[in-house]
Scaffold this active site. Structure first.
Site, PDB file in Angstrom:
ATOM      1  NE  ARG A  57      -1.491   5.659 -11.176  1.00  0.00           N
ATOM      2  CZ  ARG A  57      -2.570   5.691 -11.950  1.00  0.00           C
ATOM      3  NH1 ARG A  57      -2.836   4.711 -12.788  1.00  0.00           N
ATOM      4  NH2 ARG A  57      -3.396   6.717 -11.911  1.00  0.00           N
ATOM      5  CD  GLN A  87       7.537  -3.335   0.289  1.00  0.00           C
ATOM      6  OE1 GLN A  87       6.376  -3.510  -0.067  1.00  0.00           O
ATOM      7  NE2 GLN A  87       7.920  -3.485   1.546  1.00  0.00           N
ATOM      8  CG  ASN A  88       7.332   3.341  -2.074  1.00  0.00           C
ATOM      9  OD1 ASN A  88       6.510   2.454  -1.864  1.00  0.00           O
ATOM     10  ND2 ASN A  88       7.628   4.253  -1.169  1.00  0.00           N
ATOM     11  CG  ASP A  90       7.714   7.100  -5.109  1.00  0.00           C
ATOM     12  OD1 ASP A  90       8.794   7.420  -4.587  1.00  0.00           O
ATOM     13  OD2 ASP A  90       6.769   6.596  -4.455  1.00  0.00           O
ATOM     14  CG  HIS A 105       8.411  -4.145  -5.733  1.00  0.00           C
ATOM     15  ND1 HIS A 105       7.518  -3.905  -4.705  1.00  0.00           N
ATOM     16  CD2 HIS A 105       8.979  -5.345  -5.460  1.00  0.00           C
ATOM     17  CE1 HIS A 105       7.546  -4.934  -3.855  1.00  0.00           C
ATOM     18  NE2 HIS A 105       8.427  -5.808  -4.297  1.00  0.00           N
ATOM     19  N   GLY A 170       6.231   2.727   6.456  1.00  0.00           N
ATOM     20  CA  GLY A 170       5.270   2.792   5.361  1.00  0.00           C
ATOM     21  C   GLY A 170       4.985   1.476   4.680  1.00  0.00           C
ATOM     22  CB  THR A 171       6.316  -1.601   4.211  1.00  0.00           C
ATOM     23  OG1 THR A 171       5.987  -2.912   3.726  1.00  0.00           O
ATOM     24  CG2 THR A 171       7.385  -1.701   5.288  1.00  0.00           C
ATOM     25  CB  SER A 172       1.351  -3.907   5.311  1.00  0.00           C
ATOM     26  OG  SER A 172       1.737  -4.736   4.224  1.00  0.00           O
TER      27      SER A 172
END
Length: 226
Positions: A57, A87-88, A90, A105, A170-172
Site C-alpha cells: 500500500r 479517515q484516509n 494517505d 485512522h 468521499g465517505t459513505s
C-alpha cells in the site's frame, strides 16, 4: 475573522487518484480480508502478511498524486480557516497543500513502536519484522486497526463542534465512529454532503445539502456555491 470550515473526507476522495477504497462492498481491501490485515489479531497471527500488505500500500501511495478534490479542498484555505478530518491513511491532502489535517485512522507513511503508541516515525520504505526504534522496540504500521481506540476522536469532536461549515466528501457515512461526528455540529452550521451515491441523511439532519457528484466535480460545484 474567517469562518471555520471542516472537511470530513473518506476513501472516495482518494479513489480518483487510483487508491482503492479501504473496504469494498465484498469486505475485501485490495483482495484481502480486512480481518487478516487490519486487526491486532491479524498482526499477532501473521505479521509477515500484514507487513507485506502495508508495504504494498505504501509503494502504491508513493506512485499516486493528489486529484482535483484534494486540490479544491486545499484552495479553500484562501477564504476559510480549514481543518481536514480524514479517515484516509494517505498523505494526498497534505501533498495538495492542506496545512491542517487530522488523520482519524492513522498514516501509511508513519510507523510506531509496538510498546508505546505515542512514539511514531516517518517511513517511506518497506517495514521489516527486524526493524526497531532507538529503544529496541519492534515497529508496526501507524494504522488504527479494527477493535482499537481512535486516539484523535476527541479532538475531532471539538473541531466539529466549533465549525461554521462542514463538508462531507468521499465517505459513505457508515464507518463509525467517524460517521457520528456530524452529530456534534452546531444547529446553525451549514452541512454539505458530496457523494455520487449519497446515503440517507435524514436521521442525522433534515437540512443537509446534497451534491450528488464524484469528489472532484462535487468540490468544484461546492466552491462556486460557497
Amino acid at each position: 475573522m474567517q469562518k471555520r470550515l471542516v472537511v470530513l473526507s473518506g476513501a472516495g476522495t482518494s479513489a480518483e487518484s487510483g487508491i482503492k477504497t479501504f473496504r469494498d462492498a465484498d469486505g475485501l481491501w485490495e483482495g484481502h480480508d480486512v480481518m487478516e490485515v487490519a486487526t491486532p489479531e491479524g498482526w499477532a497471527k501473521n505479521k509477515e502478511l500484514v507487513l507485506k500488505f502495508y508495504n504494498d500500500r505504501r509503494r502504491q501511495l508513493l506512485s499516486c498524486k493528489p486529484n482535483g478534490a484534494h486540490q479544491a479542498i486545499a484552495q479553500l484555505e484562501a477564504n476559510y480557516a480549514v481543518t481536514v478530518i480524514t479517515q484516509n491513511v494517505d498523505d494526498l491532502h497534505e501533498r495538495a497543500g492542506s496545512t491542517n489535517v487530522l488523520h482519524l485512522h492513522g498514516e501509511l507513511l508513519k510507523v510506531r513502536s509496538e510498546i508505546n503508541e505515542t512514539l511514531t516515525y516517518p517511513w517511506t520504505k518497506d517495514l521489516l519484522s527486524t526493524d526497531t526504534n532507538e529503544l529496541g522496540h519492534g515497529l508496526r504500521p501507524h494504522i488504527v486497526w479494527f477493535g482499537e481506540m481512535v486516539p484523535e476522536l476527541e479532538r475531532a469532536i471539538t473541531i466539529v463542534e466549533e465549525a461554521d461549515i462542514i463538508v462531507i466528501v468521499g465517505t459513505s457515512l457508515q464507518v463509525y465512529p467517524a460517521a457520528s461526528l456530524i452529530n456534534y455540529a452546531q444547529q446553525n452550521a451549514k452541512i454539505y454532503y458530496i457523494d455520487p451515491k449519497p446515503a440517507e441523511t435524514s436521521h442525522f439532519r433534515s437540512d443537509i445539502v446534497i451534491i450528488q457528484e464524484k469528489a472532484s466535480k462535487g468540490m468544484l460545484t461546492l466552491a462556486k456555491s460557497l
